[in-house]
Design an enzyme around this catalytic site. Structure first.
Site, PDB file in Angstrom:
ATOM      1  N   THR A   1       0.816  -1.209   0.000  1.00  0.00           N
ATOM      2  CA  THR A   1       0.000   0.000   0.000  1.00  0.00           C
ATOM      3  C   THR A   1       0.850   1.260   0.000  1.00  0.00           C
ATOM      4  O   THR A   1       1.814   1.372   0.757  1.00  0.00           O
ATOM      5  CB  THR A   1      -0.931   0.009   1.219  1.00  0.00           C
ATOM      6  OG1 THR A   1      -1.693  -1.206   1.231  1.00  0.00           O
ATOM      7  CG2 THR A   1      -1.883   1.187   1.159  1.00  0.00           C
TER       8      THR A   1
ATOM      9  N   LYS B   1      -1.675  -0.964  -3.844  1.00  0.00           N
ATOM     10  CA  LYS B   1      -2.914  -0.287  -3.463  1.00  0.00           C
ATOM     11  C   LYS B   1      -2.588   1.166  -3.185  1.00  0.00           C
ATOM     12  O   LYS B   1      -1.631   1.457  -2.448  1.00  0.00           O
ATOM     13  CB  LYS B   1      -3.571  -0.938  -2.245  1.00  0.00           C
ATOM     14  CG  LYS B   1      -4.900  -0.288  -1.895  1.00  0.00           C
ATOM     15  CD  LYS B   1      -5.728  -1.135  -0.937  1.00  0.00           C
ATOM     16  CE  LYS B   1      -5.514  -0.730   0.488  1.00  0.00           C
ATOM     17  NZ  LYS B   1      -6.564  -1.313   1.392  1.00  0.00           N
TER      18      LYS B   1
ATOM     19  N   LYS C   1      -3.721   4.871  -1.796  1.00  0.00           N
ATOM     20  CA  LYS C   1      -4.618   5.670  -0.979  1.00  0.00           C
ATOM     21  C   LYS C   1      -4.817   7.037  -1.627  1.00  0.00           C
ATOM     22  O   LYS C   1      -3.841   7.741  -1.928  1.00  0.00           O
ATOM     23  CB  LYS C   1      -4.040   5.841   0.429  1.00  0.00           C
ATOM     24  CG  LYS C   1      -3.930   4.551   1.225  1.00  0.00           C
ATOM     25  CD  LYS C   1      -5.286   4.045   1.668  1.00  0.00           C
ATOM     26  CE  LYS C   1      -5.154   2.900   2.667  1.00  0.00           C
ATOM     27  NZ  LYS C   1      -6.471   2.437   3.166  1.00  0.00           N
TER      28      LYS C   1
ATOM     29  N   ASP D   1      -7.922   2.984  -3.029  1.00  0.00           N
ATOM     30  CA  ASP D   1      -8.715   3.021  -1.804  1.00  0.00           C
ATOM     31  C   ASP D   1      -8.930   4.472  -1.408  1.00  0.00           C
ATOM     32  O   ASP D   1      -7.983   5.192  -1.105  1.00  0.00           O
ATOM     33  CB  ASP D   1      -7.997   2.262  -0.683  1.00  0.00           C
ATOM     34  CG  ASP D   1      -8.851   2.123   0.575  1.00  0.00           C
ATOM     35  OD1 ASP D   1     -10.017   2.566   0.556  1.00  0.00           O
ATOM     36  OD2 ASP D   1      -8.360   1.559   1.562  1.00  0.00           O
TER      37      ASP D   1
ATOM     38  N   GLU E   1     -12.007   1.149  -4.100  1.00  0.00           N
ATOM     39  CA  GLU E   1     -12.529   0.725  -2.803  1.00  0.00           C
ATOM     40  C   GLU E   1     -13.095   1.908  -2.033  1.00  0.00           C
ATOM     41  O   GLU E   1     -12.450   2.957  -1.924  1.00  0.00           O
ATOM     42  CB  GLU E   1     -11.390   0.068  -2.012  1.00  0.00           C
ATOM     43  CG  GLU E   1     -11.791  -0.481  -0.667  1.00  0.00           C
ATOM     44  CD  GLU E   1     -10.587  -1.033   0.089  1.00  0.00           C
ATOM     45  OE1 GLU E   1     -10.744  -1.287   1.298  1.00  0.00           O
ATOM     46  OE2 GLU E   1      -9.497  -1.193  -0.504  1.00  0.00           O
TER      47      GLU E   1
ATOM     48  N   LYS F   1     -12.404  -7.506   6.649  1.00  0.00           N
ATOM     49  CA  LYS F   1     -11.333  -7.273   7.622  1.00  0.00           C
ATOM     50  C   LYS F   1     -11.764  -7.895   8.940  1.00  0.00           C
ATOM     51  O   LYS F   1     -12.859  -7.615   9.444  1.00  0.00           O
ATOM     52  CB  LYS F   1     -11.080  -5.775   7.809  1.00  0.00           C
ATOM     53  CG  LYS F   1     -10.485  -5.090   6.588  1.00  0.00           C
ATOM     54  CD  LYS F   1     -10.273  -3.606   6.849  1.00  0.00           C
ATOM     55  CE  LYS F   1      -9.630  -2.925   5.658  1.00  0.00           C
ATOM     56  NZ  LYS F   1      -9.523  -1.454   5.852  1.00  0.00           N
TER      57      LYS F   1
ATOM     58  N   ASP G   1      -4.986  -8.006   0.544  1.00  0.00           N
ATOM     59  CA  ASP G   1      -4.250  -6.929   1.196  1.00  0.00           C
ATOM     60  C   ASP G   1      -3.890  -7.382   2.608  1.00  0.00           C
ATOM     61  O   ASP G   1      -4.622  -7.144   3.562  1.00  0.00           O
ATOM     62  CB  ASP G   1      -5.115  -5.664   1.232  1.00  0.00           C
ATOM     63  CG  ASP G   1      -4.449  -4.507   1.963  1.00  0.00           C
ATOM     64  OD1 ASP G   1      -3.249  -4.629   2.295  1.00  0.00           O
ATOM     65  OD2 ASP G   1      -5.120  -3.494   2.217  1.00  0.00           O
TER      66      ASP G   1
ATOM     67  N   ASP H   1      -0.623  -6.737   3.841  1.00  0.00           N
ATOM     68  CA  ASP H   1       0.725  -6.155   3.841  1.00  0.00           C
ATOM     69  C   ASP H   1       1.078  -5.455   5.146  1.00  0.00           C
ATOM     70  O   ASP H   1       2.128  -4.812   5.240  1.00  0.00           O
ATOM     71  CB  ASP H   1       0.882  -5.177   2.675  1.00  0.00           C
ATOM     72  CG  ASP H   1       0.032  -3.919   2.845  1.00  0.00           C
ATOM     73  OD1 ASP H   1      -0.929  -3.943   3.647  1.00  0.00           O
ATOM     74  OD2 ASP H   1       0.314  -2.911   2.164  1.00  0.00           O
TER      75      ASP H   1
END
Length: 325
Positions: free
Chosen positions: A122, A145, A147, A172, A198, A243, A293, A295
């Protein structure tokens, strides 16, 4: 059954920013359940946007201590605690304890031949130049990923795509866009080959997506905390992010995965930046996922010594029984 818990602070390698929040460390609570000479472990990190913290996790654990001492089983536990870090830590510790007591691994119990997973790495928010530099620094990872917020996301996406034309990219937004912004940015994301967006909209505003056909698959994270919220938002999303800290452990995660797979949804497994003790039960959910994900340990200064093995390409080795399961 004996319950032991302790706080663990895991400093991050660098400050990590998302929409509306910057993390400097991960505050986790480690749980051990001991019975008959066997010990099961779990980790709860909590969900910051639900005011779920190490303090609240410890308080909830202390409150259920007498029931656990009396032998409270995993299924009864689901009705005793709300979704969050405490339930996650205890639920996963129960699964681990059951495996240790029976000599039957999590994989044997669920009838799964585990495949190795390939995680994203990420990129936290920064300037377009900073994020592109991070993407280049993550050359060993094939899946990234990103942000993003409402602050010039296209410039950041274009800079990252130019830096890493080879990488598989997902985005995301952490509730950071309006519907108008999503409609503006999604076609550009499609042009840049983004595989998924996301949580573009704020939690609770999902109905705005009614009738909108995104050129990029949309994923629910904050909008779907667990199985009880799935039916209300499922029709708006193509991907459901599971999650374990959010839904309350592997038991609830498996239930959510079953619901989403029943409806043909794609799945993602995510994390709250915990150690490998958080990632190991998430690895089970990852067996059903198109997007992975896990990580969290890569962002920490130091993981657990018995932690997961992360290899080139973002390939993550199957958890060893000494770690969990």
């Amino acid at each position: 059954m004996k319950l032991t818990s302790r706080r663990r602070c895991f400093p991050l390698r660098a400050p990590f920013s998302i929409t509306g929040y910057t993390f400097y460390n991960t505050e986790a609570v480690h749980v051990s359940l001991e019975q008959g000479g066997a010990v099961g472990r779990g980790e709860g990190v909590g969900v910051y946007y639900n005011n779920d913290s190490a303090d609240s996790i410890v308080a909830q654990l202390e409150a259920v201590g007498p029931q656990l001492a009396a032998g409270l089983d995993r299924e009864a536990l689901q009705e005793l605690l709300p979704p969050g870090g405490a339930l996650n830590a205890l639920d996963c510790a129960h699964w681990d304890l059951e495996a240790k007591q029976s000599g039957v691994s999590i994989w044997q119990r669920l009838g799964i031949v585990p495949r190795e997973l390939r995680t994203v790495c990420t990129i936290g928010m920064g300037s377009a130049q900073e994020m592109a530099a991070t993407a280049r620094a993550y050359a060993r990872y094939t899946h990234l990923k990103i942000k993003l917020s409402e602050a010039d996301p296209i410039a950041r996406l274009e800079a990252i795509r130019a830096a890493r034309p080879d990488a598989s990219l997902i985005v995301d937004v952490n509730q950071g866009w309006s519907l108008a912004e999503l409609k503006e940015y999604a076609p550009v994301a499609a042009r840049l080959g983004i595989a998924m967006i996301e949580q573009p909209l704020p939690r609770g505003q999902d109905e705005q997506l009614e009738g909108f056909r995104s050129p990029v698959p949309l994923g629910a994270d904050e909008s779907c905390l667990g199985p009880t919220e799935y039916e209300a938002v499922a029709r708006y999303y193509d991907v459901i992010n599971i999650k374990l800290d959010k839904c309350g452990g592997l038991t609830q995660g498996l239930r959510l995965a079953e619901l989403a797979r029943r409806d043909g949804k794609a799945l993602m497994v995510g994390n709250m930046t915990g150690s490998s003790l958080s990632m190991a039960p998430a690895y089970v959910i990852g067996q059903f996922c198109e997007f992975v994900d896990i990580d969290g340990p890569l962002l920490l200064v130091l993981d657990l010594p018995e932690g997961l093995l992360y290899r080139d390409g973002g390939v993550v080795g199957v958890p060893e029984p000494e770690l969990w399961g």
